[in-house]
Design a protein around this motif. Structure first.
Motif, PDB file in Angstrom:
ATOM      1  N   ARG A   1      13.991  43.915 -33.003  1.00 53.12           N
ATOM      2  CA  ARG A   1      14.573  44.742 -34.062  1.00 53.12           C
ATOM      3  C   ARG A   1      14.469  46.215 -33.679  1.00 53.12           C
ATOM      4  NH1 ARG A   1      12.538  41.786 -39.668  1.00 53.12           N
ATOM      5  NH2 ARG A   1      12.854  39.618 -38.983  1.00 53.12           N
ATOM      6  N   ILE A   2      15.283  46.607 -32.688  1.00 51.26           N
ATOM      7  CA  ILE A   2      15.224  47.967 -32.181  1.00 51.26           C
ATOM      8  C   ILE A   2      15.632  48.973 -33.251  1.00 51.26           C
ATOM      9  CG2 ILE A   2      16.034  49.549 -30.410  1.00 51.26           C
ATOM     10  CD1 ILE A   2      14.359  47.284 -29.298  1.00 51.26           C
ATOM     11  N   SER A   3      16.749  48.725 -33.935  1.00 52.69           N
ATOM     12  CA  SER A   3      17.222  49.672 -34.947  1.00 52.69           C
ATOM     13  C   SER A   3      16.248  49.795 -36.105  1.00 52.69           C
ATOM     14  CB  SER A   3      18.609  49.257 -35.456  1.00 52.69           C
ATOM     15  OG  SER A   3      19.580  49.427 -34.459  1.00 52.69           O
ATOM     16  N   GLN A   4      15.588  48.703 -36.459  1.00 61.35           N
ATOM     17  CA  GLN A   4      14.607  48.761 -37.536  1.00 61.35           C
ATOM     18  C   GLN A   4      13.458  49.690 -37.140  1.00 61.35           C
ATOM     19  OE1 GLN A   4      13.384  44.862 -38.839  1.00 61.35           O
ATOM     20  NE2 GLN A   4      12.912  45.575 -40.889  1.00 61.35           N
TER      21      GLN A   4
ATOM     22  N   ALA B   1       6.296  48.387 -17.726  1.00 70.45           N
ATOM     23  CA  ALA B   1       5.380  47.267 -17.498  1.00 70.45           C
ATOM     24  C   ALA B   1       4.820  46.738 -18.817  1.00 70.45           C
ATOM     25  CB  ALA B   1       4.238  47.702 -16.574  1.00 70.45           C
ATOM     26  N   LEU B   2       4.474  47.638 -19.723  1.00 67.46           N
ATOM     27  CA  LEU B   2       3.960  47.207 -21.034  1.00 67.46           C
ATOM     28  C   LEU B   2       5.038  46.483 -21.835  1.00 67.46           C
ATOM     29  CD1 LEU B   2       1.913  50.398 -22.039  1.00 67.46           C
ATOM     30  CD2 LEU B   2       0.990  48.183 -21.329  1.00 67.46           C
ATOM     31  N   ALA B   3       6.267  46.999 -21.779  1.00 68.55           N
ATOM     32  CA  ALA B   3       7.366  46.363 -22.516  1.00 68.55           C
ATOM     33  C   ALA B   3       7.679  44.988 -21.951  1.00 68.55           C
ATOM     34  CB  ALA B   3       8.611  47.252 -22.469  1.00 68.55           C
ATOM     35  N   ARG B   4       7.657  44.864 -20.621  1.00 72.69           N
ATOM     36  CA  ARG B   4       7.926  43.564 -20.002  1.00 72.69           C
ATOM     37  C   ARG B   4       6.848  42.541 -20.364  1.00 72.69           C
ATOM     38  NH1 ARG B   4      13.146  43.197 -19.196  1.00 72.69           N
ATOM     39  NH2 ARG B   4      13.989  44.749 -17.753  1.00 72.69           N
ATOM     40  N   ARG B   5       5.625  43.000 -20.428  1.00 71.53           N
ATOM     41  CA  ARG B   5       4.541  42.098 -20.826  1.00 71.53           C
ATOM     42  C   ARG B   5       4.769  41.612 -22.257  1.00 71.53           C
ATOM     43  NH1 ARG B   5      -0.542  45.164 -19.996  1.00 71.53           N
ATOM     44  NH2 ARG B   5       0.245  45.089 -17.850  1.00 71.53           N
ATOM     45  N   ALA B   6       5.167  42.525 -23.147  1.00 67.88           N
ATOM     46  CA  ALA B   6       5.424  42.152 -24.542  1.00 67.88           C
ATOM     47  C   ALA B   6       6.609  41.191 -24.638  1.00 67.88           C
ATOM     48  CB  ALA B   6       5.675  43.401 -25.378  1.00 67.88           C
ATOM     49  N   GLN B   7       7.636  41.396 -23.792  1.00 65.23           N
ATOM     50  CA  GLN B   7       8.763  40.465 -23.764  1.00 65.23           C
ATOM     51  C   GLN B   7       8.312  39.072 -23.341  1.00 65.23           C
ATOM     52  OE1 GLN B   7      11.625  43.017 -21.375  1.00 65.23           O
ATOM     53  NE2 GLN B   7      13.058  41.777 -22.538  1.00 65.23           N
ATOM     54  N   GLY B   8       7.442  39.026 -22.354  1.00 66.06           N
ATOM     55  CA  GLY B   8       6.946  37.732 -21.887  1.00 66.06           C
ATOM     56  C   GLY B   8       6.212  36.973 -22.972  1.00 66.06           C
ATOM     57  N   VAL B   9       5.486  37.708 -23.813  1.00 64.93           N
ATOM     58  CA  VAL B   9       4.775  37.070 -24.928  1.00 64.93           C
ATOM     59  C   VAL B   9       5.765  36.431 -25.888  1.00 64.93           C
ATOM     60  CG1 VAL B   9       3.336  37.511 -26.953  1.00 64.93           C
ATOM     61  CG2 VAL B   9       2.741  38.557 -24.753  1.00 64.93           C
ATOM     62  N   ILE B  10       6.856  37.149 -26.202  1.00 66.01           N
ATOM     63  CA  ILE B  10       7.874  36.575 -27.098  1.00 66.01           C
ATOM     64  C   ILE B  10       8.447  35.292 -26.505  1.00 66.01           C
ATOM     65  CG2 ILE B  10      10.120  36.911 -28.183  1.00 66.01           C
ATOM     66  CD1 ILE B  10       9.682  39.835 -28.178  1.00 66.01           C
TER      67      ILE B  10
ATOM     68  N   VAL C   1      11.072  49.742 -27.461  1.00 63.69           N
ATOM     69  CA  VAL C   1      11.384  48.354 -27.122  1.00 63.69           C
ATOM     70  C   VAL C   1      10.112  47.521 -27.116  1.00 63.69           C
ATOM     71  CG1 VAL C   1      12.310  46.798 -25.368  1.00 63.69           C
ATOM     72  CG2 VAL C   1      13.422  49.004 -25.778  1.00 63.69           C
ATOM     73  N   ARG C   2       9.057  48.077 -26.532  1.00 56.66           N
ATOM     74  CA  ARG C   2       7.778  47.358 -26.497  1.00 56.66           C
ATOM     75  C   ARG C   2       7.242  47.107 -27.906  1.00 56.66           C
ATOM     76  NH1 ARG C   2       2.602  49.810 -27.517  1.00 56.66           N
ATOM     77  NH2 ARG C   2       3.083  51.469 -26.034  1.00 56.66           N
ATOM     78  N   VAL C   3       7.307  48.129 -28.761  1.00 56.37           N
ATOM     79  CA  VAL C   3       6.837  47.970 -30.144  1.00 56.37           C
ATOM     80  C   VAL C   3       7.670  46.910 -30.858  1.00 56.37           C
ATOM     81  CG1 VAL C   3       6.650  49.123 -32.385  1.00 56.37           C
ATOM     82  CG2 VAL C   3       5.886  50.298 -30.304  1.00 56.37           C
ATOM     83  N   ALA C   4       8.985  46.905 -30.626  1.00 57.07           N
ATOM     84  CA  ALA C   4       9.849  45.903 -31.244  1.00 57.07           C
ATOM     85  C   ALA C   4       9.474  44.502 -30.775  1.00 57.07           C
ATOM     86  CB  ALA C   4      11.311  46.193 -30.918  1.00 57.07           C
ATOM     87  N   CYS C   5       9.126  44.371 -29.502  1.00 60.64           N
ATOM     88  CA  CYS C   5       8.693  43.067 -28.978  1.00 60.64           C
ATOM     89  C   CYS C   5       7.385  42.631 -29.624  1.00 60.64           C
ATOM     90  CB  CYS C   5       8.528  43.139 -27.467  1.00 60.64           C
ATOM     91  SG  CYS C   5      10.073  43.284 -26.548  1.00 60.64           S
ATOM     92  N   GLU C   6       6.468  43.556 -29.785  1.00 61.93           N
ATOM     93  CA  GLU C   6       5.185  43.225 -30.410  1.00 61.93           C
ATOM     94  C   GLU C   6       5.374  42.796 -31.855  1.00 61.93           C
ATOM     95  OE1 GLU C   6       2.458  46.280 -27.687  1.00 61.93           O
ATOM     96  OE2 GLU C   6       3.094  46.851 -29.700  1.00 61.93           O
ATOM     97  N   GLN C   7       6.274  43.479 -32.563  1.00 57.80           N
ATOM     98  CA  GLN C   7       6.559  43.082 -33.943  1.00 57.80           C
ATOM     99  C   GLN C   7       7.223  41.718 -33.986  1.00 57.80           C
ATOM    100  OE1 GLN C   7       5.681  44.684 -36.831  1.00 57.80           O
ATOM    101  NE2 GLN C   7       4.501  45.991 -35.441  1.00 57.80           N
ATOM    102  N   ALA C   8       8.113  41.448 -33.043  1.00 58.68           N
ATOM    103  CA  ALA C   8       8.775  40.144 -32.993  1.00 58.68           C
ATOM    104  C   ALA C   8       7.761  39.034 -32.751  1.00 58.68           C
ATOM    105  CB  ALA C   8       9.841  40.135 -31.900  1.00 58.68           C
ATOM    106  N   ALA C   9       6.775  39.306 -31.896  1.00 55.36           N
ATOM    107  CA  ALA C   9       5.747  38.296 -31.627  1.00 55.36           C
ATOM    108  C   ALA C   9       4.958  37.974 -32.892  1.00 55.36           C
ATOM    109  CB  ALA C   9       4.805  38.789 -30.530  1.00 55.36           C
ATOM    110  N   LEU C  10       4.667  38.994 -33.704  1.00 58.80           N
ATOM    111  CA  LEU C  10       3.955  38.765 -34.963  1.00 58.80           C
ATOM    112  C   LEU C  10       4.799  37.927 -35.924  1.00 58.80           C
ATOM    113  CD1 LEU C  10       2.362  42.292 -35.595  1.00 58.80           C
ATOM    114  CD2 LEU C  10       1.205  40.211 -34.800  1.00 58.80           C
TER     115      LEU C  10
END
Length: 385
Positions: free
Chosen positions: A238-241, A28-37, A275-284
């Motif tokens: 950036r999952i691998s990063q 749920a947290l990861a999906r929310r972060a994806q929605g932000v992107i 995945v969620r952390v990667a989404c949050e970084q992508a949003a930044l």
């Protein structure tokens, strides 16, 4: 050599299970972060999205290789990615074949995400990583599953002091194990896509079907599943990063799952969190791109010398707080080759024109981009804009 933590016991993989409440919370947290992107992407133009995707892809290629101890030239990777995506402003020498091979399989995974996986496609991916048939100075089997008689062991540490983390299934079992994996991958559509990515990666890495390249191919499989799930948005994750930044945890979590039976709750929850952390970084990163876009819209008509434009771009590319200590006269001299007097005059002009904000006085004078919260922060409160 230390005793192995795990020896292959041929688990019944399709019966892997996890705590739905624990994993569901992370999903749920990861999906929310994806929605932000996705929301932020809708606010920027096609060219800006393509530029962001090119940089994310370049950084991912470098990171997935670095996890395995291979260091790629970021400039060479960027050059190849730019040609593939049609992004202007990147140039460089011809790219080594193994770098192009890695980018080929990453591209294939995303652009042909809907195509079912097969033994042949996986073989092609692995072969693309080793175009000479060698891994370093060692000749390896490419374009096919491993066949060597000795056990496939995953070790770390220097020669003579290795630590054995894991022993994969015997080579004779690999074709059957990969057939089972492919059948599950292509035909079992149950579960959230992020959970499936976690399970697919764990299962693949546990079988370890190739003599070399398993980690990179395994992470490309994650790319494919994320592309099926998120389309264009997946290019920015950036999952691998993130896995490179947490490499010790990554290996520890994989190892723990590989020797922990069929309950893979901890691994799946950990992976989905990445995945969620990667989404949050992508949003930044998207926020930074939007801020730079607003900056140039506000100042784009100001005539700048090539020196000034170069320095402004360096500061902006560093991101919020990324140009540590701000821009000083001395740093300006070093970046541009200008004299002290010219550097001081150029910086004063940039301040007068509103592109930079000044903090401090005398030798402590520093300049920051005129973007809210991009480095000046507390200093700006005491300095007239």
């Amino acid at each position: 050599m230390d005793a192995p933590h795990f020896i292959w016991q041929q688990p019944d993989w399709p019966r892997m299970h996890y705590d739905g409440a624990v994993v569901g919370g992370e999903v749920a947290l990861a999906r929310r972060a994806q929605g932000v992107i996705e929301g932020k992407l809708s606010a920027i133009g096609f060219e800006q999205r393509r530029t962001l995707a090119a940089e994310a892809w370049s950084q991912e290629a470098v990171a997935t290789a670095a996890i395995e101890g291979e260091h790629l030239s970021l400039l060479a990777v960027r050059s190849s990615v730019a040609r593939r995506l049609g992004v202007a402003g990147q140039s460089g020498a011809s790219v080594p074949r193994h770098i192009d091979g890695l980018l080929d399989i990453m591209d294939d995974a995303v652009n042909r995400a809907a195509v079912p996986l097969s033994h042949e496609r996986l073989h092609g991916w692995q072969a693309a990583l080793f175009p000479t048939g060698y891994s370093g100075i060692n000749k390896i089997r490419v374009g096919a599953y491993r066949e060597h008689a000795e056990p496939m062991q995953i070790v770390s540490g220097r020669i003579g002091h290795e630590k054995l983390h894991y022993e994969a299934p015997p080579s004779a079992m690999v074709p059957a194990e990969m057939a089972a994996w492919l059948d599950w991958f292509n035909h079992d559509g149950r579960g959230d896509s992020l959970v499936r990515a976690a399970l697919a990666h764990l299962w693949f890495e546990t079988v370890h079907p190739f003599e070399d390249g398993n980690g990179r191919v395994g992470r490309v499989i994650v790319d494919l599943l994320l592309a099926r799930d998120s389309g264009e948005t997946s290019r920015l994750m950036r999952i691998s990063q993130g896995l490179l930044a947490r490499r010790d945890d990554y290996y520890s979590e994989l190892e723990r799952a590989q020797r922990g039976g069929l309950d893979v709750t901890a691994w799946v929850a950990w992976f989905v969190k990445q995945v969620r952390v990667a989404c949050e970084q992508a949003a930044l990163i998207i926020d930074e791109a939007m801020a730079k876009g607003r900056f140039w819209r506000a100042h784009g008509e100001q005539e700048l010398s090539p020196r000034q434009r170069k320095v402004i771009n360096v500061i902006l590319d560093a991101g919020p707080g990324g140009f540590e200590g701000g821009m000083s006269t001395k740093k300006y001299e070093s970046l541009t080759g200008a004299s002290r007097a010219t550097a001081s005059r150029d910086l004063s002009e940039l301040e007068d024109w509103g592109l930079l904000l000044r903090a401090g006085n005398g030798r402590s004078t520093r300049y920051y981009p005129n973007i809210p919260d991009w480095g000046l922060r507390a200093e700006a409160a005491d300095t007239p804009a």
